[in-house]
Design an enzyme around this catalytic site. Structure first.
Site: not given
Length: 124
Positions: A49-51
């Site tokens: 989950q890069f966010t």
């Protein structure tokens, strides 16, 4: 959810897994958070989950400049997954870079953000 930031390396992979597997966040017989995932024989789901690396301090749009480049992020995520599968019996994973629909039940008003910050001796 697993977020990889610029500057993360082998140290963060090993330390975050140590924290995930050892963190006492599950209730004991008295209802106190005293048990880790192994003690309850729980499953582990790792979802990239890069966010999570979003900087939301300014403006009305998130900045993802702190997120690792995709090639580096994927390498560290897969390293974490491989290490987790060696150290824990029940590990499932999301797919890096995919549009996934993840459903979860958040049992109670508890959510933890675990980090593996670099030490003063370096990160790798």
């Amino acid at each position: 959810m697993v977020g990889v930031e610029r500057g993360d390396g082998k140290f963060q992979v090993e330390r975050i897994l140590e924290r995930i597997l050892g963190y006492r966040m599950f209730p004991d017989s008295s209802g106190r958070m005293n048990r880790n995932i192994g003690e309850i024989q729980g499953g582990l789901l790792l979802v990239p989950q890069f966010t999570l690396a979003a900087d939301t301090r300014k403006g009305m749009r998130p900045s993802f400049s702190a997120a690792a480049e995709p090639v580096h992020g994927k390498r560290l995520y897969l390293s974490l997954l491989e290490l987790a599968q060696r150290r824990h019996d029940d590990v499932a994973a999301g797919q890096f870079g995919a549009n996934m629909q993840v459903y979860l039940v958040n049992d109670g008003p508890v959510t933890f953000w675990l980090q593996a910050l670099p030490t003063r001796y370096g990160t790798d």
